[in-house]
Structures are given as structure tokens and as C-alpha cells.
Design a protein around this motif. Structure first.
Motif, short mmCIF file in Angstrom:
data_model
loop_
_atom_site.label_atom_id
_atom_site.label_comp_id
_atom_site.label_asym_id
_atom_site.label_seq_id
_atom_site.Cartn_x
_atom_site.Cartn_y
_atom_site.Cartn_z
N ASP A 59 75.89 -30.33 1.84
CA ASP A 59 76.99 -29.75 2.61
C ASP A 59 76.65 -29.88 4.10
N ALA A 60 76.60 -28.78 4.84
CA ALA A 60 76.32 -28.84 6.28
C ALA A 60 74.82 -28.79 6.58
N MET A 61 73.99 -28.61 5.55
CA MET A 61 72.54 -28.52 5.75
C MET A 61 71.95 -29.93 5.85
N VAL A 62 71.16 -30.16 6.88
CA VAL A 62 70.47 -31.43 7.07
C VAL A 62 69.01 -31.13 7.40
N LEU A 63 68.10 -31.68 6.59
CA LEU A 63 66.67 -31.54 6.82
C LEU A 63 66.09 -32.94 6.86
N MET A 64 65.38 -33.26 7.93
CA MET A 64 64.82 -34.60 8.09
C MET A 64 63.30 -34.52 8.17
N GLY A 65 62.64 -35.65 7.92
CA GLY A 65 61.19 -35.68 7.97
C GLY A 65 60.66 -37.09 8.11
N SER A 66 59.36 -37.17 8.41
CA SER A 66 58.69 -38.45 8.60
C SER A 66 57.18 -38.29 8.45
N ASP A 67 56.51 -39.39 8.11
CA ASP A 67 55.04 -39.44 8.12
C ASP A 67 54.52 -39.99 9.44
N MET A 68 55.39 -40.31 10.37
CA MET A 68 54.98 -40.91 11.64
C MET A 68 54.44 -39.83 12.57
N VAL A 69 53.13 -39.73 12.61
CA VAL A 69 52.45 -38.73 13.44
C VAL A 69 52.15 -39.36 14.80
N SER A 70 52.32 -38.59 15.84
CA SER A 70 52.05 -39.11 17.19
C SER A 70 50.56 -39.40 17.37
N ASP A 71 50.22 -40.09 18.44
CA ASP A 71 48.83 -40.45 18.73
C ASP A 71 47.93 -39.22 18.87
N SER A 72 48.51 -38.06 19.23
CA SER A 72 47.72 -36.85 19.39
C SER A 72 47.34 -36.23 18.05
N GLY A 73 47.90 -36.75 16.95
CA GLY A 73 47.56 -36.25 15.61
C GLY A 73 48.47 -35.12 15.17
N MET A 74 48.24 -34.68 13.96
CA MET A 74 49.06 -33.63 13.35
C MET A 74 48.57 -32.28 13.83
N ILE A 75 49.48 -31.52 14.43
CA ILE A 75 49.15 -30.17 14.89
C ILE A 75 50.21 -29.23 14.31
N LYS A 76 49.79 -28.38 13.38
CA LYS A 76 50.71 -27.40 12.80
C LYS A 76 50.66 -26.15 13.67
N ILE A 85 70.32 -20.16 6.05
CA ILE A 85 71.38 -19.18 5.92
C ILE A 85 72.06 -19.42 4.57
N CYS A 86 71.97 -18.45 3.69
CA CYS A 86 72.42 -18.62 2.31
C CYS A 86 73.82 -18.06 2.10
N SER A 87 74.47 -18.52 1.03
CA SER A 87 75.86 -18.14 0.79
C SER A 87 76.03 -17.08 -0.31
N SER A 88 74.93 -16.69 -0.97
CA SER A 88 75.02 -15.63 -1.98
C SER A 88 73.63 -15.01 -2.19
N GLU A 89 73.63 -13.84 -2.81
CA GLU A 89 72.36 -13.18 -3.10
C GLU A 89 71.59 -13.96 -4.16
N ALA A 90 72.30 -14.53 -5.13
CA ALA A 90 71.64 -15.35 -6.14
C ALA A 90 70.99 -16.58 -5.51
N GLU A 91 71.69 -17.19 -4.55
CA GLU A 91 71.16 -18.39 -3.88
C GLU A 91 69.90 -18.06 -3.09
N ILE A 92 69.90 -16.97 -2.33
CA ILE A 92 68.72 -16.65 -1.52
C ILE A 92 67.51 -16.34 -2.42
N LYS A 93 67.75 -15.66 -3.53
CA LYS A 93 66.65 -15.36 -4.45
C LYS A 93 66.09 -16.65 -5.06
N ASN A 94 66.98 -17.55 -5.44
CA ASN A 94 66.57 -18.82 -6.02
C ASN A 94 65.78 -19.66 -5.01
#
Length: 141
Positions: A59-76, A85-94
Motif C-alpha cells: 500500500d503506502a508503506m515503502v521500506l528500502m535497503g542495501s548492502d552498499m556500506v560507505s567507506d566509513s563502514g557500518m555504524i549502527k 502506523i498500523c490500521s487495527s489492533e490485530a495488525e499492531i499485535k501481529n
């Protein structure tokens, strides 16, 4: 319409993480490896199966990702969270149950003073999620 989407960086496990998010959230997942891209000939052979760009759309949810780490390395860090943002109580629990599997359920779902069900967690990839479901007012006037 202008919008901001989350873009996650992984250190070689983008494919695994994005399939996990698809299993948790649903949607359509598209993956492009480095080997499928025009830059394939410029990269070491061991990187050809890494993910250059991943997109999970529901739907309107878009999540993107990549393995391309910058030269400075992975910093979490803890400066960015995904707000789901969920549309029902059942959805948020799931979603909460699935996303917290293998991670840390740091703030279990609870009814809040602002009229929502809210909780947060850190998934097994170290990403912080805020989950919110706004309850509809049931008071009659």
C-alpha cells in the motif's frame, strides 16, 4: 506527493533482513543484486550476490535497503527509528510479535494516554521500530 521513506543499510545480510520484513509486514519485495547492475564488472566477484537495492512495498508503506556500506563502514546508531502506523489492533499485535522475534521487545504494546496502542522494539538486525495504532473514539455525545 512528496514523502520520506526509510532506507536501511546492511552489512551483507540485506536479502535475509528484507525477506524477514516481508514475512512480518507483507507486501511485494523487489531485490537487485550488484551482479544484476551495470556496476557488476567494477566490483569484486564475492560482492555480486550482495543487494544493491531492495524495495518492499505494501500500500503506502515503502521500506528500502542495501548492502552498499560507505567507506566509513557500518555504524549502527540510535538516532533513527522506523515508525509503523498500523490500521487495527490485530495488525499492531501481529507486526509487534513478528518484528520482535529474535530481537528485543523493549517496550511491550500498551494502551496510552493519547488514545493509542503503542510499543517499540529492536529487531534482530539492530533496527529500532515504533509501532502505533490510533484507536477510534467510541464515546457518544
Amino acid at each position: 506527493m512528496t514523502q520520506i521513506n526509510s532506507y536501511l543499510t546492511f552489512n551483507g545480510n540485506c536479502r535475509e533482513a528484507m525477506h524477514f520484513y516481508k514475512d512480518c509486514l507483507g507486501g511485494e519485495l523487489n531485490l537487485q543484486t550488484i551482479g544484476q547492475s551495470p556496476m557488476a564488472d567494477k566490483m569484486p566477484a564475492q560482492m555480486k550476490e550482495y543487494i544493491l537495492h531492495a524495495t518492499l512495498i505494501k500500500d503506502a508503506m515503502v521500506l528500502m535497503g542495501s548492502d552498499m556500506v560507505s567507506d566509513s563502514g557500518m555504524i549502527k546508531g540510535n538516532a533513527v527509528s522506523m515508525a509503523l502506523i498500523c490500521s487495527s489492533e490485530a495488525e499492531i499485535k501481529n507486526f509487534y510479535q513478528k518484528l520482535s522475534d529474535g530481537g528485543v521487545a523493549s517496550h511491550p504494546l500498551e494502551n496510552t494516554f493519547w488514545g493509542a496502542v503503542f510499543g517499540d522494539l529492536i529487531d534482530k538486525y539492530g533496527n529500532h521500530w515504533l509501532l502505533n495504532y490510533e484507536k477510534k473514539s467510541s464515546t457518544k455525545r
